[in-house]
Design an enzyme around this catalytic site. Structure first.
Site, PDB file in Angstrom:
ATOM      1  N   LYS A   1       0.822  -1.216   0.000  1.00  0.00           N
ATOM      2  CA  LYS A   1       0.000   0.000   0.000  1.00  0.00           C
ATOM      3  C   LYS A   1       0.855   1.265   0.000  1.00  0.00           C
ATOM      4  CE  LYS A   1      -2.221  -0.788   3.859  1.00  0.00           C
ATOM      5  NZ  LYS A   1      -1.544  -2.035   4.272  1.00  0.00           N
TER       6      LYS A   1
ATOM      7  N   ARG B   1      -8.929   1.412   9.868  1.00  0.00           N
ATOM      8  CA  ARG B   1      -8.518   0.042  10.163  1.00  0.00           C
ATOM      9  C   ARG B   1      -9.517  -0.679  11.062  1.00  0.00           C
ATOM     10  NH1 ARG B   1      -2.565   0.997   9.328  1.00  0.00           N
ATOM     11  NH2 ARG B   1      -1.470  -0.936   9.705  1.00  0.00           N
TER      12      ARG B   1
ATOM     13  N   ARG C   1      11.616  -5.941   4.395  1.00  0.00           N
ATOM     14  CA  ARG C   1      11.385  -4.509   4.203  1.00  0.00           C
ATOM     15  C   ARG C   1      12.350  -3.685   5.053  1.00  0.00           C
ATOM     16  NH1 ARG C   1       5.440  -2.154   4.778  1.00  0.00           N
ATOM     17  NH2 ARG C   1       5.598  -2.642   6.996  1.00  0.00           N
TER      18      ARG C   1
ATOM     19  N   ARG D   1      11.915  -1.896  10.757  1.00  0.00           N
ATOM     20  CA  ARG D   1      10.914  -1.507  11.759  1.00  0.00           C
ATOM     21  C   ARG D   1      10.790  -2.552  12.858  1.00  0.00           C
ATOM     22  NH1 ARG D   1       5.633   0.200   8.356  1.00  0.00           N
ATOM     23  NH2 ARG D   1       4.684  -0.749  10.174  1.00  0.00           N
TER      24      ARG D   1
ATOM     25  N   ARG E   1       0.148  -8.501  13.743  1.00  0.00           N
ATOM     26  CA  ARG E   1      -0.457  -7.550  12.799  1.00  0.00           C
ATOM     27  C   ARG E   1      -1.353  -8.250  11.797  1.00  0.00           C
ATOM     28  NH1 ARG E   1       4.653  -5.123  10.589  1.00  0.00           N
ATOM     29  NH2 ARG E   1       3.413  -3.636   9.409  1.00  0.00           N
TER      30      ARG E   1
HETATM   31  P1  AMP Z   1       1.487   0.855   9.093  1.00  0.00           P
HETATM   32  O1  AMP Z   1       2.680   1.669   8.790  1.00  0.00           O
HETATM   33  O2  AMP Z   1       0.279   1.260   8.322  1.00  0.00           O
HETATM   34  O3  AMP Z   1       1.766  -0.638   9.004  1.00  0.00           O
HETATM   35  O4  AMP Z   1       1.121   1.140  10.647  1.00  0.00           O
HETATM   36  C1  AMP Z   1       2.041   0.827  11.660  1.00  0.00           C
HETATM   37  C2  AMP Z   1       1.338   0.777  12.997  1.00  0.00           C
HETATM   38  O5  AMP Z   1       0.786   2.054  13.294  1.00  0.00           O
HETATM   39  C3  AMP Z   1       0.172  -0.197  13.093  1.00  0.00           C
HETATM   40  O6  AMP Z   1       0.579  -1.519  13.363  1.00  0.00           O
HETATM   41  C4  AMP Z   1      -0.601   0.420  14.253  1.00  0.00           C
HETATM   42  O7  AMP Z   1       0.035   0.162  15.487  1.00  0.00           O
HETATM   43  C5  AMP Z   1      -0.463   1.915  13.986  1.00  0.00           C
HETATM   44  N1  AMP Z   1      -1.543   2.411  13.106  1.00  0.00           N
HETATM   45  C6  AMP Z   1      -1.416   2.942  11.854  1.00  0.00           C
HETATM   46  N2  AMP Z   1      -2.615   3.312  11.362  1.00  0.00           N
HETATM   47  C7  AMP Z   1      -3.524   2.994  12.312  1.00  0.00           C
HETATM   48  C8  AMP Z   1      -4.941   3.107  12.390  1.00  0.00           C
HETATM   49  N3  AMP Z   1      -5.671   3.603  11.379  1.00  0.00           N
HETATM   50  N4  AMP Z   1      -5.533   2.694  13.546  1.00  0.00           N
HETATM   51  C9  AMP Z   1      -4.833   2.194  14.567  1.00  0.00           C
HETATM   52  N5  AMP Z   1      -3.504   2.031  14.544  1.00  0.00           N
HETATM   53  C10 AMP Z   1      -2.835   2.430  13.427  1.00  0.00           C
END
Ligand code: AMP
Length: 209
Positions: A14, A89, A123, A156, A167
């Site tokens: 994404k 989410r 990654r 990360r 996740r």
């Molecule tokens: P991502 O970079 O999109 O994989 O997000 C990394 C982490 O940020 C996720 O595993 C959550 O802990 C937090 N996070 C990002 N977006 C959201 C969201 N919309 N709602 C809740 N937690 C989020």
């Protein structure tokens, strides 16, 4: 005007596709993950509250994320359109977003779980600009350094085996129900997210035509 959501499991591509498409369309790319990581790095109050959830691979509570998103989405640069990457989410987040603004299209990234695990473990990201790399399929030109700003790339903490598993489960339990939410609204456009970034990008543009 384009108001687009990218929906899909972690590792589906994404972020890479969102950066590219937002640039092409001249709209704002809003990644809640990037905004939260910046808050953690700057040790803001939001960052301190979010840090533990993120490390563990859990979702940050809805009220925190919603407050942050509302503030960002009401800034003038979003008036010309936006691409939401990693938001919503949960069903409460999607319902709050429905009250806040109209959404035109939701692209859902479909990809088998083993591919996700492989992509996430390979990654690396730039902590400065958020650009994603993959040690195999999209390596940086200079090992360990961002092509754009030369910052040292990081693995990360939530791209390690334990948090990856959490996740993926969080996605299945809390985020996957959104597919039905947007299907019912007639806004869902599923795409095959396997293969090269160029191929996936072409499929997305076709789906959005
Ligand atoms: P991502 O970079 O999109 O994989 O997000 C990394 C982490 O940020 C996720 O595993 C959550 O802990 C937090 N996070 C990002 N977006 C959201 C969201 N919309 N709602 C809740 N937690 C989020």
């Amino acid at each position: 005007m384009h108001r687009i959501i990218f929906l899909g499991p972690p590792g589906a591509g994404k972020g890479t596709q969102a950066a590219e498409l937002a640039h092409r369309l001249g709209i704002v790319h809003l990644s809640t993950g990037d905004i939260l990581r910046a808050a953690v790095a700057q040790k803001t109050e939001l960052g301190q509250q979010a840090d533990g959830f993120m490390r563990a691979g859990q979702l940050v509570p809805d009220d925190l994320v919603l407050g942050m998103l509302k503030e960002r989405l009401t800034q003038p640069d979003c008036r010309g359109g936006f691409l939401l990457d990693g938001f919503p989410r949960t069903i409460p987040q999607a319902e709050a977003l429905d009250r806040l603004t109209e959404i035109d299209r939701v692209v859902s990234f479909e990809i088998p779980a083993p591919t996700l695990i492989e992509r996430l473990s390979r990654r690396r990201i730039c902590p400065k600009c958020g650009t994603n790399y993959n040690l195999e399929s999209k390596p940086p030109r200079v090992a360990g350094r961002c092509d754009l700003d030369g910052a040292e790339l990081v693995h990360r903490p939530d791209d390690q085996p334990g948090p990856i598993e959490t996740r993926l489960k969080v996605y299945r339990d809390q985020t996957a129900p959104l597919l039905e939410h947007y299907r019912r609204q007639g806004r869902l456009h599923p795409i095959n997210a396997s293969g090269s970034p160029a191929d996936v990008g072409a499929r997305i543009r076709k789906a959005l035509q």
